[in-house]
Design a protein around this motif. Structure first.
Motif, PDB file in Angstrom:
ATOM      1  N   ARG A   1       0.831  -1.209   0.000  1.00 22.55           N
ATOM      2  CA  ARG A   1       0.000   0.000   0.000  1.00 22.55           C
ATOM      3  C   ARG A   1       0.864   1.258   0.000  1.00 22.55           C
ATOM      4  O   ARG A   1       0.498   2.260  -0.606  1.00 22.55           O
ATOM      5  CB  ARG A   1      -0.944  -0.009   1.204  1.00 22.55           C
TER       6      ARG A   1
ATOM      7  N   LEU B   1      -1.173   4.586  -1.298  1.00 21.64           N
ATOM      8  CA  LEU B   1      -2.506   4.456  -0.707  1.00 21.64           C
ATOM      9  C   LEU B   1      -2.477   4.864   0.761  1.00 21.64           C
ATOM     10  O   LEU B   1      -3.478   5.301   1.308  1.00 21.64           O
ATOM     11  CB  LEU B   1      -3.024   3.021  -0.836  1.00 21.64           C
TER      12      LEU B   1
ATOM     13  N   GLU C   1     -12.204   4.755 -17.338  1.00 20.20           N
ATOM     14  CA  GLU C   1     -12.118   5.895 -16.420  1.00 20.20           C
ATOM     15  C   GLU C   1     -11.027   6.887 -16.809  1.00 20.20           C
ATOM     16  O   GLU C   1     -11.189   8.080 -16.608  1.00 20.20           O
ATOM     17  CB  GLU C   1     -11.813   5.388 -15.003  1.00 20.20           C
ATOM     18  N   ASN C   2      -9.929   6.359 -17.300  1.00 25.08           N
ATOM     19  CA  ASN C   2      -8.751   7.224 -17.390  1.00 25.08           C
ATOM     20  C   ASN C   2      -8.250   7.535 -18.789  1.00 25.08           C
ATOM     21  O   ASN C   2      -7.533   8.492 -18.969  1.00 25.08           O
ATOM     22  CB  ASN C   2      -7.593   6.604 -16.607  1.00 25.08           C
TER      23      ASN C   2
ATOM     24  N   PHE D   1      -5.070  -7.055  -5.413  1.00 20.50           N
ATOM     25  CA  PHE D   1      -5.229  -7.012  -3.962  1.00 20.50           C
ATOM     26  C   PHE D   1      -5.377  -8.408  -3.374  1.00 20.50           C
ATOM     27  O   PHE D   1      -5.778  -9.351  -4.057  1.00 20.50           O
ATOM     28  CB  PHE D   1      -6.467  -6.191  -3.597  1.00 20.50           C
TER      29      PHE D   1
ATOM     30  N   MET E   1     -20.159  -4.607 -10.723  1.00 26.21           N
ATOM     31  CA  MET E   1     -19.871  -4.574 -12.161  1.00 26.21           C
ATOM     32  C   MET E   1     -19.573  -5.978 -12.674  1.00 26.21           C
ATOM     33  O   MET E   1     -19.058  -6.815 -11.937  1.00 26.21           O
ATOM     34  CB  MET E   1     -18.624  -3.716 -12.437  1.00 26.21           C
TER      35      MET E   1
ATOM     36  N   ILE F   1      -2.058  -3.426  -9.635  1.00 27.75           N
ATOM     37  CA  ILE F   1      -2.072  -4.121  -8.346  1.00 27.75           C
ATOM     38  C   ILE F   1      -3.158  -5.183  -8.314  1.00 27.75           C
ATOM     39  O   ILE F   1      -4.253  -4.994  -8.857  1.00 27.75           O
ATOM     40  CB  ILE F   1      -2.247  -3.145  -7.161  1.00 27.75           C
TER      41      ILE F   1
ATOM     42  N   ARG G   1      -7.515  -7.134 -14.826  1.00 27.78           N
ATOM     43  CA  ARG G   1      -7.819  -5.720 -14.588  1.00 27.78           C
ATOM     44  C   ARG G   1      -6.536  -4.919 -14.358  1.00 27.78           C
ATOM     45  O   ARG G   1      -6.425  -3.761 -14.757  1.00 27.78           O
ATOM     46  CB  ARG G   1      -8.727  -5.611 -13.353  1.00 27.78           C
ATOM     47  N   ALA G   2      -5.546  -5.561 -13.719  1.00 24.53           N
ATOM     48  CA  ALA G   2      -4.301  -4.854 -13.437  1.00 24.53           C
ATOM     49  C   ALA G   2      -3.379  -4.808 -14.652  1.00 24.53           C
ATOM     50  O   ALA G   2      -2.519  -3.944 -14.755  1.00 24.53           O
ATOM     51  CB  ALA G   2      -3.579  -5.521 -12.270  1.00 24.53           C
TER      52      ALA G   2
ATOM     53  N   ALA H   1     -10.514  -7.423  -4.442  1.00 20.82           N
ATOM     54  CA  ALA H   1     -11.139  -6.096  -4.497  1.00 20.82           C
ATOM     55  C   ALA H   1     -11.780  -5.818  -5.850  1.00 20.82           C
ATOM     56  O   ALA H   1     -11.687  -4.724  -6.387  1.00 20.82           O
ATOM     57  CB  ALA H   1     -10.131  -4.995  -4.140  1.00 20.82           C
ATOM     58  N   LEU H   2     -12.448  -6.844  -6.416  1.00 20.41           N
ATOM     59  CA  LEU H   2     -13.195  -6.608  -7.658  1.00 20.41           C
ATOM     60  C   LEU H   2     -14.409  -5.742  -7.326  1.00 20.41           C
ATOM     61  O   LEU H   2     -14.946  -5.814  -6.221  1.00 20.41           O
ATOM     62  CB  LEU H   2     -13.651  -7.936  -8.250  1.00 20.41           C
ATOM     63  N   PHE H   3     -14.825  -4.925  -8.284  1.00 20.58           N
ATOM     64  CA  PHE H   3     -16.001  -4.095  -8.050  1.00 20.58           C
ATOM     65  C   PHE H   3     -17.225  -4.993  -8.195  1.00 20.58           C
ATOM     66  O   PHE H   3     -17.569  -5.434  -9.285  1.00 20.58           O
ATOM     67  CB  PHE H   3     -16.037  -2.937  -9.038  1.00 20.58           C
ATOM     68  N   ASP H   4     -17.899  -5.290  -7.086  1.00 19.22           N
ATOM     69  CA  ASP H   4     -18.876  -6.378  -7.134  1.00 19.22           C
ATOM     70  C   ASP H   4     -20.208  -5.978  -7.764  1.00 19.22           C
ATOM     71  O   ASP H   4     -21.065  -6.817  -7.976  1.00 19.22           O
ATOM     72  CB  ASP H   4     -19.067  -7.037  -5.760  1.00 19.22           C
TER      73      ASP H   4
ATOM     74  N   PHE I   1     -12.309  -1.275 -16.574  1.00 24.22           N
ATOM     75  CA  PHE I   1     -12.526  -0.125 -15.683  1.00 24.22           C
ATOM     76  C   PHE I   1     -11.489   0.976 -15.866  1.00 24.22           C
ATOM     77  O   PHE I   1     -11.824   2.136 -16.091  1.00 24.22           O
ATOM     78  CB  PHE I   1     -12.531  -0.593 -14.227  1.00 24.22           C
ATOM     79  N   PHE I   2     -10.244   0.597 -15.821  1.00 22.26           N
ATOM     80  CA  PHE I   2      -9.192   1.611 -15.909  1.00 22.26           C
ATOM     81  C   PHE I   2      -9.251   2.351 -17.246  1.00 22.26           C
ATOM     82  O   PHE I   2      -9.149   3.572 -17.302  1.00 22.26           O
ATOM     83  CB  PHE I   2      -7.814   0.952 -15.751  1.00 22.26           C
TER      84      PHE I   2
END
Ligand code: ATP
Ligand code: MG
Lengths: 243, 261
Positions: free
Chosen positions: A45, A50, A105-106, A84, A93, A82, A150-151, A88-91, A101-102
């Motif tokens: 972290r 973080l 968003e970005n 986790f 989605m 990263i 995702r990472a 830490a998946l977005f539950d 996602f990334f």
């Protein structure tokens, strides 16, 4: 390249990390090994900003990040993917939304380009048929692969794994390890892998760093561990289950 | 004795620290309104959850309160031979106080519980950290849309509550107190002045800010597993309902004392 200089971290008055100084090179797999509660996740972290150290300095590619604001950290975080400890998946989605996602968003990518990259990543992770499921409906190994996908999707320079094999059966966990090794070999992707399983270290790590009660007691190649005379290292080489 | 002083000192320090964090959290939320366009879909989604889906509970509770209020008020006024003032008294209490309070408390339970539990669960499963790690500001993505939606939806919900409360009162006035509906509505609406509406209209916006920020802040601060989520949700609801009542009192006092039309 990640460097810690004299990093101390206190949680409500308790010193969780003591005087951590280390240097993690690009393009190699560095394992962080240590018993539960020794501060492994905390180190990960810190690398992403973080949390901030109580004192000490953290450098990523030569830039000191420990006092950065969230906005300033963004370009740093773009270099590191990263995974986790609990995924830490977005539950709320689906699998493919999690993976994209990334990008969504970005990066200002058109929707079809996002879809193409997500499809590619899904195929790579062997999850094509599960694209529209929610993470809760997948098995542990699949969820881990979604988290890794995702990472990886934004092609980071380094990837941080917090206990990638914890809670997986031996077959799945070997698959994940082989995959991390393959990423290094094919794409030159460096990794930091937190673990408490010694076999993980011997099977893929180039370097290993042993953390014990918030202190680094060993940092070298895995096969040098036998020569280390710290009683903790000796005792768990004899009995790895002890960790 | 020394131990107790130390304990108090520790509590005080924690309190000041939490207040600082809350202040920082709130300013960041207001600053992230610049991301409104980006998270527009999320905002619409939140509006439907906190607005449309709250209608039944607001409807039922306001109707009940409006009816009861009229029964009691009519009974009391009857003793003075002033039963015909029932409409006026009900209207004033509903528009100034009961409508906003019923809406505020119902929403601090409904919306507060939802925010606290959902964000708390995301916090302990590291999803909020994952957002940050993947370059998304969790406050702009999770808190701002909730605040935006509350600011838009709380006012119409309060208006609905006022209306339902008055209608309920009217029905009871006719059936129970035998007051002619025309008379009820006349006395209810004729003498209302601007400041009565101002009191009733300012409150929902203040409540929206209090309820959303307090419950989301508590969700974000959850720690210690599922029990921790429970604790932080309760704390969010208790603190926000308390603040709703306090704010209600001061808004009424400030506006009614200082406005003269
Ligand atoms: N938010 C926090 N507040 C207070 N203490 C914390 C917090 N996070 C971690 N700790 C403490 O810091 C220490 C290190 O925690 P950390 O999660 O880094 O351990 P770990 O090595 O990853 O353990 P595990 O193998 O169980 O995941 C633990 O003793 C933990 O109780
Ligand atoms: Mg950990």
């Amino acid at each position: 390249m990640i460097e810690f200089k004299d990093v101390h971290l206190y949680y409500s008055g308790r010193e969780v990390l003591k005087e951590i100084s280390m240097h993690i090179p690009d393009g190699k797999i560095t394992a962080i090994l240590g018993p539960s509660g020794s501060g492994k996740s905390t180190i990960i972290r810190l690398m992403l900003g973080l949390i901030q150290p109580t004192y000490g300095e953290i450098f990523v590619d030569g830039i000191e990040i420990s006092k950065f604001s969230e906005e300033e950290l963004f370009p740093i975080r773009k270099k590191m993917g990263i995974v986790f400890q609990g995924n830490a998946l977005f539950d709320s989605m689906t699998v493919s939304e999690n993976m994209g996602f990334f990008l969504r968003e970005n990066l200002n990518l058109p929707e079809h380009e996002i879809a193409r990259r997500v499809d590619e990543q899904l195929k790579f992770a062997g999850l094509e048929t599960h694209a529209h499921q929610l993470p809760d409906s997948l098995s542990g190994g699949m969820r881990k692969r979604v988290a890794i996908g995702r990472a990886l999707i934004f092609e980071p320079e380094m990837i941080l794994f917090d206990e990638p094999t914890a809670g997986l059966d031996p077959v799945s966990s070997n698959k994940i390890l082989a995959f991390i090794g393959q990423l290094k070999k094919e794409k030159g992707l460096g990794a930091v892998m937190v673990t408490h399983i010694i076999n993980d270290v011997f099977s893929i790590a180039d370097d290993v760093l042993i953390l014990y009660h918030g202190e680094i007691i060993f940092h070298d190649e895995p096969n040098k561990m036998q020569e280390c005379d710290h009683p903790f290292v000796q005792s768990f080489l004899l009995d790895p289950e002890e960790l | 004795m020394g131990d107790y002083a130390e304990f108090l000192n520790e509590r005080l320090k924690n309190f000041v620290h939490t207040m600082q964090e809350f202040y920082y959290f709130s300013t960041r939320t207001f600053k992230s309104f610049k991301a409104t366009r980006r998270y527009w879909n999320e905002i619409l989604n939140q509006m439907s959850i906190c607005g449309t889906e709250s209608i039944p509970i607001i409807f039922v509770s306001s109707l009940a309160i409006g009816c009861l209020l009229t029964v009691e008020v009519g009974n009391q006024l009857e003793g003075f031979g002033a039963k015909l003032l029932t409409g006026r008294t009900t209207a004033l209490s509903v528009i100034r106080e009961m409508g906003p309070i019923v809406t505020g408390l119902m929403l601090s339970a409904r919306v507060g519980a939802r925010n606290g539990a959902e964000l708390g669960a995301m916090q302990i499963s590291e999803q909020i950290d994952a957002l940050r790690a993947f370059g998304t500001d969790p406050i702009a993505r999770l808190v701002m849309p909730r605040l935006f939606a509350a600011l838009v939806m709380f006012f119409p919900l309060t208006a609905l509550s006022d209306f339902v409360g008055l209608v309920g009162g009217g029905i009871v006035a006719q059936i129970y107190h035998h007051i002619d509906p025309g008379f009820y509505w006349n006395s209810a609406l004729n003498q209302l002045i601007v400041k009565d509406f101002v009191v009733g209209a300012v409150k929902p916006f203040v409540f929206a800010v209090i309820i959303t920020l307090v419950s989301c802040f508590n969700g974000f601060s959850a720690q210690g597993g599922t029990a921790g989520v429970g604790r932080s949700t309760i704390k969010g609801i208790v603190v926000s309902s308390g603040l709703v009542l306090v704010a209600n009192f001061y808004i009424s006092k400030l506006v009614l004392e200082n406005m003269n039309f």
